[in-house]
Scaffold this motif. Structure first.
Motif, PDB file in Angstrom:
ATOM      1  N   SER A 213      -2.890  -1.531   9.525  1.00 44.90           N
ATOM      2  CA  SER A 213      -3.201  -0.034   9.297  1.00 44.90           C
ATOM      3  C   SER A 213      -2.135   0.194   8.305  1.00 44.90           C
ATOM      4  CB  SER A 213      -2.602   0.848  10.633  1.00 44.90           C
ATOM      5  OG  SER A 213      -1.487   0.553  10.777  1.00 44.90           O
ATOM      6  N   GLY A 215      -3.998   1.308   5.156  1.00 47.38           N
ATOM      7  CA  GLY A 215      -4.430   1.595   3.826  1.00 47.38           C
ATOM      8  C   GLY A 215      -5.641   2.549   4.037  1.00 47.38           C
ATOM      9  N   PHE A 216      -6.094   2.885   2.981  1.00 49.44           N
ATOM     10  CA  PHE A 216      -7.211   3.965   3.267  1.00 49.44           C
ATOM     11  C   PHE A 216      -8.648   3.673   2.520  1.00 49.44           C
ATOM     12  CE2 PHE A 216      -5.124   5.148  -0.828  1.00 49.44           C
ATOM     13  CZ  PHE A 216      -6.459   5.574  -1.507  1.00 49.44           C
ATOM     14  N   TRP A 217      -9.672   3.986   3.064  1.00 47.52           N
ATOM     15  CA  TRP A 217     -10.970   3.291   2.768  1.00 47.52           C
ATOM     16  C   TRP A 217     -11.493   4.098   1.451  1.00 47.52           C
ATOM     17  CZ3 TRP A 217     -12.998  -1.118   3.893  1.00 47.52           C
ATOM     18  CH2 TRP A 217     -12.678  -1.732   4.958  1.00 47.52           C
ATOM     19  N   HIS A 218     -12.059   3.591   0.486  1.00 48.12           N
ATOM     20  CA  HIS A 218     -12.745   4.245  -0.426  1.00 48.12           C
ATOM     21  C   HIS A 218     -14.315   3.570  -0.435  1.00 48.12           C
ATOM     22  CE1 HIS A 218     -13.823   5.514  -4.640  1.00 48.12           C
ATOM     23  NE2 HIS A 218     -14.444   4.592  -4.685  1.00 48.12           N
ATOM     24  N   LYS A 224     -17.378  -1.020   0.383  1.00 48.06           N
ATOM     25  CA  LYS A 224     -16.165  -0.166   0.933  1.00 48.06           C
ATOM     26  C   LYS A 224     -14.939  -1.097   0.354  1.00 48.06           C
ATOM     27  CE  LYS A 224     -16.118   0.924   5.172  1.00 48.06           C
ATOM     28  NZ  LYS A 224     -16.310   0.421   6.576  1.00 48.06           N
ATOM     29  N   LEU A 226     -10.592  -1.123   0.310  1.00 50.54           N
ATOM     30  CA  LEU A 226      -9.595  -0.719   1.324  1.00 50.54           C
ATOM     31  C   LEU A 226      -8.289  -0.764   0.400  1.00 50.54           C
ATOM     32  CD1 LEU A 226      -8.549   0.122   4.247  1.00 50.54           C
ATOM     33  CD2 LEU A 226      -8.401  -2.255   5.063  1.00 50.54           C
ATOM     34  N   TYR A 228      -4.283  -0.139  -0.583  1.00 51.34           N
ATOM     35  CA  TYR A 228      -2.904  -0.364  -0.002  1.00 51.34           C
ATOM     36  C   TYR A 228      -2.036   0.068  -1.291  1.00 51.34           C
ATOM     37  CZ  TYR A 228      -4.387  -2.289   4.425  1.00 51.34           C
ATOM     38  OH  TYR A 228      -5.051  -2.573   5.542  1.00 51.34           O
TER      39      TYR A 228
END
Ligand code: ZN
Length: 267
Positions: A213, A215-218, A224, A226, A228
């Protein structure tokens, strides 16, 4: 089965390999007809031969098994070199055990691709640092993406690589290496920009669901990503079939994402 009768288990390997003289071979056949214990033993050996032969080669002398009846129990193995008291490495009890072990190792090797990989972004960032500081060398210097794919294939990489051409973004391919990322085989390759900025790409068999966990999704149009941040680098991960790919650099994140889109063949 008679309790005091001598079994012929010590002859089973030779029997199965047709190495007994005709008289002993016939005697074994007769014995097997009414000895359930030796018959079971023969079936077990046949099963092992069929199921393990392709996993490992057993030297002929180690296939010899000892008899379990008192008359044939010996401390010295007559066929061992110079009659020394050498224990047999693969006695009849060990072979099924080794087969079991082999099965466990195979299952573990398969499962590890689905287990969480806690420090993957940090490990990729660490590879980037080592490349930058010259502590990790490239195996092949190659500016042609297709040639680098061929090199990885020749090196026996068990998946198809798709090295992208990033010259439109003013990054030229430098080269790559077959690498080990934590516990898995990866390919690693590097691009360099006009101001010597580096882009590192790595690919390995894994699921992005196993990434930690943080990271953020684009959501791209077709893919998609991810993203970091680790060790002052941006890292963009994406899934390609059963592969996880990552692009790492200290360049502007939007530019890195653009490179990742090209690398992912998504635009
Ligand atoms: Zn018997």
């Amino acid at each position: 089965m008679l309790p005091h009768r001598c079994h012929l288990k010590h002859q089973i390997p030779e029997f199965l390999e047709n190495r007994l003289d005709p008289a002993r071979h016939r005697a074994m056949e007769i014995h097997l007809e009414d000895c359930e214990s030796c018959h079971r033993e023969v079936e077990t050996w046949r099963w092992i031969q069929q199921n393990c032969a392709r996993h490992f080669e057993t030297p002929p002398e180690s296939r010899v098994i000892s008899a379990d009846c008192p008359a044939t129990k010996r401390k010295k193995w007559p066929d061992s070199p110079s009659g020394t008291n050498t224990p047999r490495l693969l006695s009849q009890q060990w072979v099924p055990l080794l087969c079991g072990l082999l099965l466990v190792v195979t299952v573990a090797a398969t499962l590890r691709h689905f287990l969480p990989v806690p420090n993957l972004p940090s490990e990729v960032a660490e590879d980037y640092r080592k490349i930058r500081e010259g502590k990790l060398s490239l195996e092949r210097y190659e500016q042609d993406a297709k040639e680098l794919d061929r090199f990885f294939s020749m090196r026996g990489v068990p998946f198809n690589t798709k090295v992208a051409d990033l010259r439109d973004l003013h990054y030229r391919l430098v080269g790559g290496r077959v690498h080990q990322l934590i516990n898995r085989r990866s390919v690693l390759y590097v691009y360099q920009g006009r101001s010597a900025e580096l882009l590192l790409c790595e690919m390995f068999v894994a699921d992005t669901a196993a990434l930690p966990s943080g990271g953020f999704w684009h959501e791209g149009q077709k893919k998609k990503f991810l993203i970091y941040r680790a060790k002052r680098l941006n890292l963009v991960f994406w899934q390609d079939g059963n592969m996880t790919c990552v692009l790492a650099s200290d360049i502007d994140p939007e530019q890195l994402l653009q490179a990742a889109r090209l690398e992912a063949n998504a635009i």
